[in-house]
Design a protein around this motif. Structure first.
Motif, mmCIF file in Angstrom:
data_model
loop_
_atom_site.group_PDB
_atom_site.id
_atom_site.type_symbol
_atom_site.label_atom_id
_atom_site.label_comp_id
_atom_site.label_asym_id
_atom_site.label_seq_id
_atom_site.Cartn_x
_atom_site.Cartn_y
_atom_site.Cartn_z
ATOM 1 N N GLU A 1 42.607 18.277 49.442
ATOM 2 C CA GLU A 1 42.211 19.098 48.256
ATOM 3 C C GLU A 1 40.656 18.573 47.803
ATOM 4 O OE1 GLU A 1 43.794 20.181 43.693
ATOM 5 O OE2 GLU A 1 44.607 19.507 45.175
ATOM 6 N N PHE A 2 40.293 17.365 47.702
ATOM 7 C CA PHE A 2 39.677 16.171 47.294
ATOM 8 C C PHE A 2 38.407 15.943 48.898
ATOM 9 C CE2 PHE A 2 42.258 17.047 43.859
ATOM 10 C CZ PHE A 2 42.071 17.443 42.867
ATOM 11 N N PHE A 3 36.872 15.365 48.159
ATOM 12 C CA PHE A 3 36.442 14.417 48.925
ATOM 13 C C PHE A 3 36.903 13.464 49.250
ATOM 14 C CE2 PHE A 3 33.200 11.782 49.469
ATOM 15 C CZ PHE A 3 32.342 12.017 51.062
ATOM 16 N N ARG A 4 36.915 12.533 50.043
ATOM 17 C CA ARG A 4 37.512 11.707 50.681
ATOM 18 C C ARG A 4 36.750 10.459 50.927
ATOM 19 N NH1 ARG A 4 43.311 9.315 50.950
ATOM 20 N NH2 ARG A 4 44.077 11.022 49.388
ATOM 21 N N LEU A 5 36.205 9.699 49.664
ATOM 22 C CA LEU A 5 35.928 8.351 50.843
ATOM 23 C C LEU A 5 35.963 7.575 51.599
ATOM 24 C CD1 LEU A 5 32.014 7.665 50.685
ATOM 25 C CD2 LEU A 5 32.951 6.511 48.272
ATOM 26 N N ASN A 6 35.474 6.565 53.561
ATOM 27 C CA ASN A 6 35.812 6.285 53.767
ATOM 28 C C ASN A 6 35.498 4.578 52.780
ATOM 29 O OD1 ASN A 6 37.326 4.059 55.739
ATOM 30 N ND2 ASN A 6 35.597 4.814 56.800
ATOM 31 N N LEU A 7 36.141 3.406 52.691
ATOM 32 C CA LEU A 7 35.602 2.305 52.080
ATOM 33 C C LEU A 7 35.288 1.271 53.323
ATOM 34 C CD1 LEU A 7 37.529 2.735 48.406
ATOM 35 C CD2 LEU A 7 35.091 3.283 49.156
ATOM 36 N N ASP A 8 34.208 1.053 53.612
ATOM 37 C CA ASP A 8 33.831 -0.187 54.724
ATOM 38 C C ASP A 8 32.642 -0.762 54.386
ATOM 39 O OD1 ASP A 8 34.094 -1.818 56.650
ATOM 40 O OD2 ASP A 8 33.173 -0.337 57.726
ATOM 41 N N PRO A 9 33.295 -1.988 53.656
ATOM 42 C CA PRO A 9 34.631 -2.690 53.422
ATOM 43 C C PRO A 9 35.390 -1.844 52.336
ATOM 44 C CG PRO A 9 32.423 -4.224 52.630
ATOM 45 C CD PRO A 9 31.902 -2.682 53.535
ATOM 46 N N PRO A 10 36.645 -3.089 53.182
ATOM 47 C CA PRO A 10 37.706 -1.606 51.720
ATOM 48 C C PRO A 10 37.174 -2.745 50.362
ATOM 49 C CG PRO A 10 38.497 -3.277 53.095
ATOM 50 C CD PRO A 10 37.240 -3.458 53.492
ATOM 51 N N LEU A 11 38.001 -1.691 49.553
ATOM 52 C CA LEU A 11 38.189 -2.295 47.504
ATOM 53 C C LEU A 11 39.717 -3.239 47.071
ATOM 54 C CD1 LEU A 11 36.549 -1.699 45.542
ATOM 55 C CD2 LEU A 11 37.449 0.588 45.029
ATOM 56 N N CYS A 12 39.166 -4.437 47.023
ATOM 57 C CA CYS A 12 40.641 -5.088 46.799
ATOM 58 C C CYS A 12 40.545 -5.057 45.339
ATOM 59 C CB CYS A 12 40.225 -6.558 46.900
ATOM 60 S SG CYS A 12 40.947 -7.610 46.462
ATOM 61 N N ALA A 13 42.117 -4.337 45.324
ATOM 62 C CA ALA A 13 42.747 -3.955 43.821
ATOM 63 C C ALA A 13 44.008 -4.673 43.157
ATOM 64 C CB ALA A 13 42.877 -2.400 44.133
ATOM 65 N N ASP A 14 44.496 -5.002 42.369
ATOM 66 C CA ASP A 14 45.782 -5.183 41.482
ATOM 67 C C ASP A 14 46.453 -3.957 41.679
ATOM 68 O OD1 ASP A 14 44.709 -8.172 41.403
ATOM 69 O OD2 ASP A 14 43.460 -7.488 39.958
ATOM 70 N N MET A 15 47.215 -4.185 42.410
ATOM 71 C CA MET A 15 48.590 -3.207 42.219
ATOM 72 C C MET A 15 49.462 -3.872 41.339
ATOM 73 S SD MET A 15 50.687 -1.449 45.361
ATOM 74 C CE MET A 15 51.703 -2.753 45.202
ATOM 75 N N LEU B 1 58.916 6.396 41.880
ATOM 76 C CA LEU B 1 58.003 4.847 42.352
ATOM 77 C C LEU B 1 56.800 4.763 41.391
ATOM 78 C CD1 LEU B 1 58.213 1.592 42.754
ATOM 79 C CD2 LEU B 1 57.890 2.039 44.685
ATOM 80 N N VAL B 2 56.367 4.615 40.604
ATOM 81 C CA VAL B 2 54.760 4.440 40.096
ATOM 82 C C VAL B 2 54.071 3.195 39.957
ATOM 83 C CG1 VAL B 2 52.961 5.471 38.194
ATOM 84 C CG2 VAL B 2 55.342 6.994 38.907
ATOM 85 N N LEU B 3 52.866 3.398 40.679
ATOM 86 C CA LEU B 3 52.080 1.647 41.360
ATOM 87 C C LEU B 3 50.285 2.544 40.271
ATOM 88 C CD1 LEU B 3 52.850 2.787 44.969
ATOM 89 C CD2 LEU B 3 53.355 0.774 43.102
ATOM 90 N N GLN B 4 50.107 1.646 40.265
ATOM 91 C CA GLN B 4 48.887 1.191 38.936
ATOM 92 C C GLN B 4 47.998 -0.021 39.982
ATOM 93 O OE1 GLN B 4 49.449 0.076 35.036
ATOM 94 N NE2 GLN B 4 47.065 -0.708 35.049
ATOM 95 N N PHE B 5 46.891 1.002 39.862
ATOM 96 C CA PHE B 5 45.804 0.109 40.452
ATOM 97 C C PHE B 5 45.023 -0.577 40.136
ATOM 98 C CE2 PHE B 5 47.816 3.000 43.694
ATOM 99 C CZ PHE B 5 48.219 1.992 44.709
ATOM 100 N N ASP B 6 44.559 -1.535 39.825
ATOM 101 C CA ASP B 6 43.482 -1.637 39.470
ATOM 102 C C ASP B 6 42.203 -2.534 39.863
ATOM 103 O OD1 ASP B 6 44.148 -1.533 36.683
ATOM 104 O OD2 ASP B 6 45.645 -2.828 36.443
ATOM 105 N N THR B 7 40.220 -2.010 39.802
ATOM 106 C CA THR B 7 40.378 -2.448 40.429
ATOM 107 C C THR B 7 38.382 -2.683 39.019
ATOM 108 O OG1 THR B 7 38.732 -2.398 42.801
ATOM 109 C CG2 THR B 7 39.618 -0.663 41.896
ATOM 110 N N GLU B 8 37.548 -2.457 40.356
ATOM 111 C CA GLU B 8 36.050 -2.288 39.975
ATOM 112 C C GLU B 8 35.524 -1.485 40.894
ATOM 113 O OE1 GLU B 8 31.900 -4.879 38.583
ATOM 114 O OE2 GLU B 8 34.377 -5.382 37.909
#
Length: 150
Positions: free
Chosen positions: A11-25, A66-73
């Motif tokens: 439904e939405f555009f998806r961006l491949n992240l290389d290098p990956p994004l580090c997040a706190d889950m 199961l709801v997850l939260q991802f925090d990043t910048e």
């Protein structure tokens, strides 16, 4: 960042992240009940307004309970994203790749979409890597370290 990919049935555009994004889950809800748990670090491989795909050492079910939260910048902005796992597959035999569908309000979807489009335009025009909490090391070593720390 090596490339930008677009899923055909998304439904939405998806961006491949290389290098990956580090997040706190963090797991924030299980069957509608709030949890007070710690967080673990994960690697976000792609991101769009509708969801994300990430790698983790934790095994979790695909469930809307199961709801997850991802925090990043990203692009100099701290962001929090909420969603549930819709797909789980093994990665490198001992780790897991997850697809997450966001469960956020419309304004949060629009903000994520704006950031994703901003990164895609910057990359297309200048071939400049995106700004954020990226991880440029070996993904497997990252996950081994996270597993060791839990």
């Amino acid at each position: 960042m090596n490339g930008i990919t677009v899923g055909h049935k998304r439904e939405f555009f998806r961006l491949n992240l290389d290098p990956p994004l580090c997040a706190d889950m963090t797991i924030v809800l299980v069957k509608g009940k709030t949890l007070e748990t710690g967080s673990t670090r994960v690697l976000i491989e792609d991101l769009g307004a509708g969801g994300l795909r990430f790698l983790s050492h934790l095994k979790m079910p695909a469930s809307d309970q199961l709801v997850l939260q991802f925090d990043t910048e990203l692009c100099g902005k701290k962001i929090s994203m909420y969603g549930h796992v819709v797909r789980s597959i093994p990665w490198e035999n001992e780790f897991y790749e997850y697809a997450v569908r966001f469960t956020m309000d419309e304004s949060q979807h629009l903000e994520i979409n704006r950031l994703v489009n901003q990164i895609a335009i910057r990359f297309r025009n200048r071939r400049v890597a995106y700004e954020g909490r990226t991880y440029s090391g070996d993904r497997r070593e990252f996950l081994l370290e996270q597993r060791k720390n839990t």
